[in-house]
Design a protein around this motif. Structure first.
Motif, PDB file in Angstrom:
ATOM      1  N   THR A  62       0.829  -1.210   0.000  1.00 57.48           N
ATOM      2  CA  THR A  62       0.000   0.000   0.000  1.00 57.48           C
ATOM      3  C   THR A  62       0.858   1.252   0.000  1.00 57.48           C
ATOM      4  N   GLU A  63       1.894   1.263   0.842  1.00 61.63           N
ATOM      5  CA  GLU A  63       2.765   2.432   0.908  1.00 61.63           C
ATOM      6  C   GLU A  63       3.543   2.615  -0.387  1.00 61.63           C
ATOM      7  N   LEU A  64       3.995   1.525  -0.988  1.00 69.94           N
ATOM      8  CA  LEU A  64       4.695   1.636  -2.266  1.00 69.94           C
ATOM      9  C   LEU A  64       3.751   2.126  -3.362  1.00 69.94           C
ATOM     10  N   ALA A  65       2.487   1.715  -3.291  1.00 69.93           N
ATOM     11  CA  ALA A  65       1.510   2.155  -4.292  1.00 69.93           C
ATOM     12  C   ALA A  65       1.307   3.667  -4.256  1.00 69.93           C
ATOM     13  N   GLU A  66       1.517   4.271  -3.089  1.00 64.94           N
ATOM     14  CA  GLU A  66       1.407   5.733  -2.980  1.00 64.94           C
ATOM     15  C   GLU A  66       2.479   6.435  -3.800  1.00 64.94           C
ATOM     16  N   HIS A  67       3.533   5.706  -4.160  1.00 61.78           N
ATOM     17  CA  HIS A  67       4.606   6.257  -4.992  1.00 61.78           C
ATOM     18  C   HIS A  67       4.547   5.682  -6.414  1.00 61.78           C
ATOM     19  N   ASN A  68       3.348   5.268  -6.809  1.00 61.87           N
ATOM     20  CA  ASN A  68       3.085   4.778  -8.172  1.00 61.87           C
ATOM     21  C   ASN A  68       3.804   3.476  -8.511  1.00 61.87           C
ATOM     22  N   VAL A  69       4.117   2.683  -7.491  1.00 62.25           N
ATOM     23  CA  VAL A  69       4.635   1.336  -7.737  1.00 62.25           C
ATOM     24  C   VAL A  69       3.427   0.411  -7.851  1.00 62.25           C
ATOM     25  N   VAL A  70       3.104  -0.005  -9.068  1.00 61.59           N
ATOM     26  CA  VAL A  70       1.886  -0.776  -9.301  1.00 61.59           C
ATOM     27  C   VAL A  70       2.166  -2.263  -9.473  1.00 61.59           C
ATOM     28  N   GLN A  71       3.443  -2.639  -9.503  1.00 62.57           N
ATOM     29  CA  GLN A  71       3.777  -4.049  -9.660  1.00 62.57           C
ATOM     30  C   GLN A  71       5.095  -4.343  -8.950  1.00 62.57           C
TER      31      GLN A  71
END
Length: 402
Positions: A62-71
């Motif tokens: 979730t935290e990585l997704a906040e930085h546009n890491v989608v995969q």
């Protein structure tokens, strides 16, 4: 290959503070944050088996997704699907195996571009190999060394993920595990050298003279930091920490003592791997069996890391009582204001419920393990053998927690 850089890039104030405090968690988080923020747009994070552990102890999806890491993908997954809409951020150890897989990836690129971050010093041979593999498509935008070749478990506690570290304790086990003591020592040298590069300090090395393994590790670390790469490890006037290398096998007495503090009991009786534990008690529902035990995200755990078994039991009871009171208040929705307050506080309430459930389940399993192995009696015998006095109060705690 567009660019190549050696060493740690310019640091902001937080990075400088982390270095001054030797705060390992903040240092690793700063590395990973810089990777995912300096590459714009949507991206994929490519990891190996070790950097997967390094990353997962610091960031959730979730935290990585906040930085546009989608995969998030393992480099060795053999996935052939193209993702040309994504940029690949590669956080990898500079091993021969990883370089071979990365060369194959660059010859048939599946991503829009590649940004390479290695956890340790990269040899000129590996740099040349990667440049040749990238020559046709020129997809590599940058290559840097971010020294994260270790797993930071908390502020001052880290580990080097050594495969089959049993060979350090029992060299005769090498055949069974397919690894040698020399390989384990070499991996420790790599991990420790990355640690000191991350801290920007060259260590003063002291080791136990009676241990061959400690001597080999000290010699390997000294050769790398003072002879092979003296310039890389030269950080000017910074103070030099002392690294003390001891052989655990030379202490046959401490293992006879039963650990009674919260973190130590979880580690010894349940097992902690990368700040996660798996509960096996039949009283714990399946969906609650894997738990995160990380002081950075759990205030109760942080406060009671070194509390004894009895104190933890009483504190868990207080936690349950406090939650029961809050739960009763949430059930009384008699007005619009009550409903509004419930909606606003619902996320905090759910988080508290999850935390209470986790620690009740942990203490439940600890209590079962204490009873199953008669640890109260075993502790008394072990302490008596070593001349350690155990307070009588400890023996009254079993009934409280059972």
């Amino acid at each position: 290959m567009a660019s190549s850089a050696r060493g740690i890039t310019a640091m902001d104030k937080d990075r400088s503070d982390s270095l001054a405090q030797m705060h390992l968690v903040k240092i690793l988080r700063a590395y990973i944050l810089q990777m995912v923020t300096e590459v714009p747009g949507y991206k994929a994070l490519l990891l190996d088996k070790d950097t997967m552990r390094v990353s997962s102890t610091q960031f959730g999806r979730t935290e990585l997704a906040e930085h546009n890491v989608v995969q998030i993908e393992r480099l060795d997954s053999n996935d052939s699907k193209e993702h040309l809409e994504l940029k690949a951020v590669c956080f990898l150890r500079p091993t021969r195996e990883n370089v071979t897989m990365l060369k194959r990836e660059l010859r048939e690129p599946r991503y829009q571009s590649y940004h390479l971050y290695f956890t340790n010093l990269v040899s000129q041979m590996h740099i040349q190999d990667l440049a040749e593999a990238d020559a046709a498509k020129e997809q590599v935008q940058q290559m840097q060394e971010f020294y994260g070749d270790f797993v930071a478990l908390d502020v001052h506690h880290f580990m080097v993920p050594v495969p089959c570290n049993e060979v350090l304790i029992n060299p005769r086990a090498a055949a069974a595990f397919g690894a040698s003591e020399f390989e384990a020592v070499d991996r420790l040298v790599q991990g420790l050298s990355a640690l000191f590069l991350a801290l920007r300090r060259r260590p003063v090395i002291r080791y136990q003279r009676t241990s061959d393994a400690a001597k080999r590790l000290a010699e390997g670390l000294y050769t790398l930091t003072y002879k092979q790469q003296p310039g890389v490890f030269d950080f000017g006037s910074r103070s030099s920490p002392v690294v003390l290398l001891l052989d655990r096998t030379d202490d046959p007495l401490t293992p006879l003592l039963t650990q009674w503090t919260y973190q130590a009991m979880i580690h010894e009786l349940i097992g902690i791997r990368d700040n996660r534990a798996v509960l096996t008690s039949s009283k714990v529902a399946e969906q609650y069996r894997e738990v995160v035990v990380d002081p950075a995200s759990d205030d109760f755990y942080k406060r009671h890391l070194y509390s004894n078994y009895g104190e933890v039991g009483l504190s868990v009871k207080e936690l349950v009582d406090k939650f029961s009171t809050a739960s009763a208040q949430h059930k009384q929705l008699n007005s619009l204001e009550d409903m509004r307050r419930f909606v606003l506080e619902h996320s905090d309430f759910s988080r508290a419920q999850s935390n209470v459930t986790k620690h009740v389940n942990i203490v439940t399993q600890l209590s079962e393990e204490v009873s199953r192995h008669n640890l109260m009696d075993v502790s008394t015998v072990g302490a008596s053998c070593l001349g350690v006095k155990i307070t009588g109060a400890m023996h009254g705690l079993a009934d409280t927690l059972s």
